[in-house]
Design a protein around this motif. Structure first.
Motif, PDB file in Angstrom:
ATOM      1  N   GLY A  27       1.003  -1.248  -0.110  1.00  0.00           N
ATOM      2  CA  GLY A  27      -0.001   0.029   0.165  1.00  0.00           C
ATOM      3  C   GLY A  27       0.527   1.481  -0.192  1.00  0.00           C
ATOM      4  O   GLY A  27       0.200   2.465   0.562  1.00  0.00           O
ATOM      5  N   ASP A  30      -0.634   4.174  -2.373  1.00  0.00           N
ATOM      6  CA  ASP A  30      -2.177   4.366  -1.701  1.00  0.00           C
ATOM      7  C   ASP A  30      -1.814   5.544  -0.859  1.00  0.00           C
ATOM      8  O   ASP A  30      -2.408   6.501  -1.099  1.00  0.00           O
ATOM      9  N   ARG A  31      -0.579   5.427  -0.261  1.00  0.00           N
ATOM     10  CA  ARG A  31      -0.867   6.578   1.015  1.00  0.00           C
ATOM     11  C   ARG A  31       0.211   7.667   0.502  1.00  0.00           C
ATOM     12  O   ARG A  31       0.502   8.503   1.264  1.00  0.00           O
ATOM     13  N   ALA A  33       0.076   8.939  -2.762  1.00  0.00           N
ATOM     14  CA  ALA A  33      -0.935   9.150  -4.021  1.00  0.00           C
ATOM     15  C   ALA A  33      -1.702   9.979  -3.037  1.00  0.00           C
ATOM     16  O   ALA A  33      -2.646  11.132  -2.370  1.00  0.00           O
ATOM     17  N   GLN A  34      -2.182   9.503  -1.963  1.00  0.00           N
ATOM     18  CA  GLN A  34      -3.397  10.074  -0.693  1.00  0.00           C
ATOM     19  C   GLN A  34      -2.788  11.482  -0.028  1.00  0.00           C
ATOM     20  O   GLN A  34      -2.989  12.455  -0.021  1.00  0.00           O
ATOM     21  N   ASP A  60       2.986   4.359 -10.762  1.00  0.00           N
ATOM     22  CA  ASP A  60       1.955   3.803 -10.205  1.00  0.00           C
ATOM     23  C   ASP A  60       1.581   4.514  -9.280  1.00  0.00           C
ATOM     24  O   ASP A  60       0.743   4.196  -8.683  1.00  0.00           O
ATOM     25  N   ILE A  61       1.886   5.691  -8.078  1.00  0.00           N
ATOM     26  CA  ILE A  61       1.663   6.561  -7.161  1.00  0.00           C
ATOM     27  C   ILE A  61       0.407   7.497  -8.151  1.00  0.00           C
ATOM     28  O   ILE A  61      -0.911   7.927  -7.417  1.00  0.00           O
ATOM     29  N   ALA A  64      -2.801   5.142  -8.502  1.00  0.00           N
ATOM     30  CA  ALA A  64      -3.127   5.402  -7.155  1.00  0.00           C
ATOM     31  C   ALA A  64      -4.201   6.508  -7.185  1.00  0.00           C
ATOM     32  O   ALA A  64      -5.718   5.885  -6.374  1.00  0.00           O
ATOM     33  N   ALA A  65      -3.908   7.946  -7.301  1.00  0.00           N
ATOM     34  CA  ALA A  65      -4.509   8.922  -6.768  1.00  0.00           C
ATOM     35  C   ALA A  65      -5.651   9.149  -7.578  1.00  0.00           C
ATOM     36  O   ALA A  65      -6.854   9.190  -7.928  1.00  0.00           O
ATOM     37  N   ILE A  68      -7.965   6.210  -6.522  1.00  0.00           N
ATOM     38  CA  ILE A  68      -8.798   7.248  -5.010  1.00  0.00           C
ATOM     39  C   ILE A  68      -9.825   8.346  -5.719  1.00  0.00           C
ATOM     40  O   ILE A  68     -11.143   8.777  -5.292  1.00  0.00           O
TER      41      ILE A  68
END
Length: 270
Positions: A27, A30-31, A33-34, A60-61, A64-65, A68
């Protein structure tokens, strides 16, 4: 149309998020990206927490963004192509152009009025295209891209640039027209901004679009019908002064696009 920058809002001190490992940690994309999404309305992210971010990791980031944002009701409506000059690529250690996504919330029709935050911001005049049902270019328009970074001091290298969605903040579109071969092969642009007159000549939009298709396919994606694409800067990037200003750009044979950039008002205290 008026909009408030996705980067607008209160900006705190340095991000205090823990350093994330960019290896097999579950993850991590994802983290991060957030964190970058949250930085649109909060504190910038410290790049020292994520050293040596590779290009594919950056995308990849970005992926993921996008997941989201789409889940939150802000879908991807197109792409931007950046770093189309050798000088821009050298500044980030890149070997070729890069790309980012355009989100529905950050796409507006000109003339537009956009409130900026305190981040350093630049503007670019671009040739935009819209794809048709068959994926071919269905329409073209003059456009302005507003760019700023969610990294403290800006992205240090190409991987961080990709993770930051190519620094894309707003896309402002003029009127759409049928595409002509002469426009797609080369177009001249003129602009006025901050008391200056600016000029530029585009590269081949079809070549840049073909490059984007190849890169998306490399990552298992296709350029979807009805996508909006900024094909690269014809003029710029031009830094926006602290007080803002109005950019009026014109692409010969297409027409004009304009955006008023308004500096963020300081918070008032009673």
């Amino acid at each position: 149309m008026q909009g408030r920058s996705p980067g607008a809002g209160a900006r705190g001190n340095q991000s205090t998020a823990p350093r994330l490992a960019t290896d097999t940690t579950t993850g991590w994309a994802d983290r991060l990206a957030q964190l970058l999404l949250d930085a649109r309305t909060g504190a910038d992210v410290d790049p020292a927490q994520f050293p040596d971010l590779a290009l594919d990791a950056g995308y990849d980031i970005q992926d993921a963004a996008a997941a989201i944002s789409t889940a939150a009701g802000d879908p991807v409506v197109g792409y931007k192509i950046g770093l189309t000059t050798a000088a821009a690529q050298r500044s980030l250690g890149a070997a070729e152009p890069g790309w980012g996504r355009l989100y529905e919330s950050a796409v507006v029709d000109g003339p537009a009025r956009i409130e900026l935050d305190s981040r350093p911001t630049s503007v670019e005049v671009e040739l935009a295209v819209r794809t048709g049902p068959d994926g071919a270019i269905a329409a073209v328009a003059p456009a302005v891209e507003v760019v700023s970074s969610r990294w403290q001091q800006g992205p240090p290298a190409i991987g961080a640039w990709a993770a930051d969605n190519g620094m894309s903040t707003w896309a402002v579109f003029g009127e759409w027209s049928e595409p002509g071969a002469e426009i797609l092969s080369s177009c001249r642009a003129h602009a006025t901004f901050d008391g200056r007159t600016l000029e530029g000549i585009s590269q081949e939009a079809t070549d840049n679009l073909a490059w984007l298709r190849r890169e998306l396919r490399r990552r298992g994606r296709e350029l979807e019908p009805n996508s909006l694409v900024l094909t690269g800067a014809v003029i710029g990037p031009v830094p926006v002064p602290p007080g803002g200003g109005t950019l009026r750009g014109q692409i010969e044979g297409l027409g004009e696009v304009s955006v008023e950039l308004v500096a963020e008002r300081p918070a008032s205290f009673s």
